[in-house]
Design an enzyme around this catalytic site. Structure first.
Site, PDB file in Angstrom:
ATOM      1  N   SER A 251       0.847  -1.184   0.000  1.00 29.96           N
ATOM      2  CA  SER A 251       0.000   0.000   0.000  1.00 29.96           C
ATOM      3  C   SER A 251       0.882   1.232   0.000  1.00 29.96           C
ATOM      4  CB  SER A 251      -0.901   0.006   1.231  1.00 29.96           C
ATOM      5  OG  SER A 251      -0.098   0.243   2.366  1.00 29.96           O
ATOM      6  N   LYS A 252       0.251   2.309  -0.390  1.00 30.43           N
ATOM      7  CA  LYS A 252       0.976   3.570  -0.589  1.00 30.43           C
ATOM      8  C   LYS A 252       1.775   3.991   0.637  1.00 30.43           C
ATOM      9  CE  LYS A 252      -2.838   5.007  -2.660  1.00 30.43           C
ATOM     10  NZ  LYS A 252      -3.974   5.856  -2.857  1.00 30.43           N
ATOM     11  N   ARG A 253       1.323   3.582   1.810  1.00 26.92           N
ATOM     12  CA  ARG A 253       1.979   4.060   3.032  1.00 26.92           C
ATOM     13  C   ARG A 253       3.396   3.514   3.179  1.00 26.92           C
ATOM     14  NH1 ARG A 253      -1.477   2.008   6.632  1.00 26.92           N
ATOM     15  NH2 ARG A 253      -3.044   1.834   5.021  1.00 26.92           N
ATOM     16  N   LYS A 254       3.622   2.265   2.739  1.00 26.35           N
ATOM     17  CA  LYS A 254       4.943   1.649   2.962  1.00 26.35           C
ATOM     18  C   LYS A 254       5.900   1.852   1.790  1.00 26.35           C
ATOM     19  CE  LYS A 254       4.192  -0.804   6.878  1.00 26.35           C
ATOM     20  NZ  LYS A 254       3.375  -1.934   7.155  1.00 26.35           N
TER      21      LYS A 254
END
Ligand code: GLU
Length: 472
Positions: A251-254
């Site tokens: 996901s974009k967060r990692k």
């Protein structure tokens, strides 16, 4: 005839790398079987559409070389390939199901549905449409005709088990009693995903549906639709989702997930495809590096693994470095020039510098990090050189004497000077490296100085006298 497709929804800014992995398998399977690879845009969920997302997706897919035989851009025998342009088709098929008794009109209001759901929840029941409208089809149809009352069409989920085969996961059996009577056509005339995907995959003669496992819960509903229409099932293949190195969902967060992010860093399309090919599949000979053509030859759906593949940007960079190393200098030169086309780098100079850094860079954007000093005199130094003025004067005098400006000769004369001055080689060369390149780490110094030329090097040695900004 094998026909595969990807059916992206333009609900993001670009193509997710996981979608490229899926697209790659679809592409390879079609090409391997001399079939066609189709791109269809599924843009029926109007609330989630991201402006410009479709154009970006299509352009990224082209940029990495997954060229569609049929798509909204190139057209094809089953056009249009954008669902929002096919509304009349879905309406016709949804109504056909109503006539067959496999679907029904529903005029329940949102308020009624919300009330029904909360009552079911209070009774700890699975929220499901209670089929109120099913019992009143005649009146509802005449209401729709005479008053144009807002309505949807719902699929009548039959009783019993739903069975289908997944080419990698085997037989899947679901009890239909857990499935809600799905809305297949919304009141605004747009189909829901289930109807759109089944109608289009059938009409577009798709033989193999290779898609992410997040769609697996939808497949029983699709099977019901295929059966309701009396159509043959395609081969379903649900592939596992990519994970971060810590096993969490990509996901974009990692990690960045948009494909252009990697391409914009100077990851080569062929390296990205090679790396993604290894997500949930291995080369039969255990090879890491192989071309797209080779992949197409050896890929087989039956070898797709169900374990979750790890997408590790560090490994991707490593693989990209391998690609950069194996190309001839000229080919890397053109890639570098293209990558930095806005900077209009001197072509000859780029060509001379490539052999110095080809083994060191992992992505094209590393090129200027290492080589910018060839094109621009450093504006600052990583270490304070302000107290080295005298030292550089000595280096200047020594190098001024060099007539044959070649790496070897430059190197020899510098080593002699280091000896004479009794300075340790490491310190001696570090200071010269800093004054010439601005950095503690650079391509080989003597060779770099040869490329820069005598005049420029001497200029950089004197520059320190009046210019001493440093940065750490
Ligand atoms: N529109 C779906 C998506 O956004 C397609 C799923 C499928 O391949 O059936 O990925």
């Amino acid at each position: 005839m094998v026909r595969t497709r990807i059916a992206p929804s333009p609900t993001g800014a670009d193509v997710h790398v996981g979608s490229v992995a899926t697209a790659l398998m679809n592409y390879a399977w079609a090409k391997k079987n001399k079939g066609q690879f189709v791109i269809r845009i599924e843009d029926t969920d109007r609330t989630r559409i991201v402006e410009g997302g479709e154009a970006q997706m299509l352009s990224t897919l082209k940029r990495i070389g997954l060229i569609a035989d049929e798509s909204p851009e190139v057209g094809g025998p089953y056009a249009p390939y954008r669902q929002s342009e096919r509304l009349n088709i879905y309406k016709k098929y949804a109504e056909e199901l109503v006539v067959k008794g496999k679907a029904y009109y529903c005029i329940c209001t949102q308020e009624r549905l919300a009330k029904m759901r909360s009552e079911q929840q209070a009774k700890k029941q699975v929220p499901k449409y209670d089929r109120l409208c099913l019992a009143h089809q005649k009146e509802i149809i005449s209401k729709i005709k005479s008053e144009g009352v807002r309505h949807v069409i719902r699929l009548l989920i039959p009783e019993g088990q739903i069975k289908f085969n997944d080419a990698v996961r085997g037989e899947i059996i679901i009890d239909a009693k857990n499935i809600d009577d799905q809305v297949i056509l919304k009141s605004d005339g747009f189909p829901t995903y289930h109807l759109g995907v089944v109608v289009d995959d059938h009409l577009m003669k798709i033989t193999h549906i290779i898609r992410g496992e997040e769609w697996l819960p939808s497949t029983p509903k699709h099977v019901i639709l295929y059966q309701a229409f009396g159509w043959d099932l395609p081969t379903f293949v649900h592939i596992s989702l990519l994970r971060n190195p810590d096993k969490s969902k990509l996901s974009k967060r990692k990690n960045p997930v948009w494909t252009s992010y990697y391409l914009d860093q100077g990851i080569l399309p062929e390296a990205l495809l090679n790396y993604l090919a290894l997500m949930g599949w291995s080369h039969p000979e255990g090879k890491d590096i192989f071309s797209l053509d080779e992949y197409i030859k050896v890929f087989d759906i039956k070898d797709i693994q169900t374990s979750s593949p790890i997408f590790d940007p560090v490994k991707l960079e490593w693989m990209n470095g391998m690609y950069i190393r194996k190309y001839p200098v000229l080919s890397i030169k053109y890639k570098v020039l293209e990558f930095y086309k806005d900077k209009k780098l001197d072509e000859k100079l780029v060509e001379k510098t490539i052999p110095l850094i080809q083994d060191r860079i992992k992505k094209l954007s590393d090129y200027l990090t290492l080589c910018e000093f060839f094109f621009k005199t450093p504006k600052k130094y990583e270490v304070d050189l302000s107290n080295k003025k005298e030292f550089f004067e000595k280096v200047y005098s020594e190098l001024e004497k060099v007539t044959d400006w070649k790496a070897l000769v430059i190197g020899e004369s510098l080593i002699n000077l280091a000896k004479k001055l009794e300075i340790k080689n490491s310190q001696f060369f570090m200071d010269i490296r800093l004054v010439i390149t601005g950095k503690k780490i650079s391509p080989p110094l003597n060779e770099s100085m040869e490329i820069l030329g005598k005049e420029e090097c001497l200029k950089r040695l004197t520059r320190i006298q009046f210019f001493c900004i440093f940065s750490v």
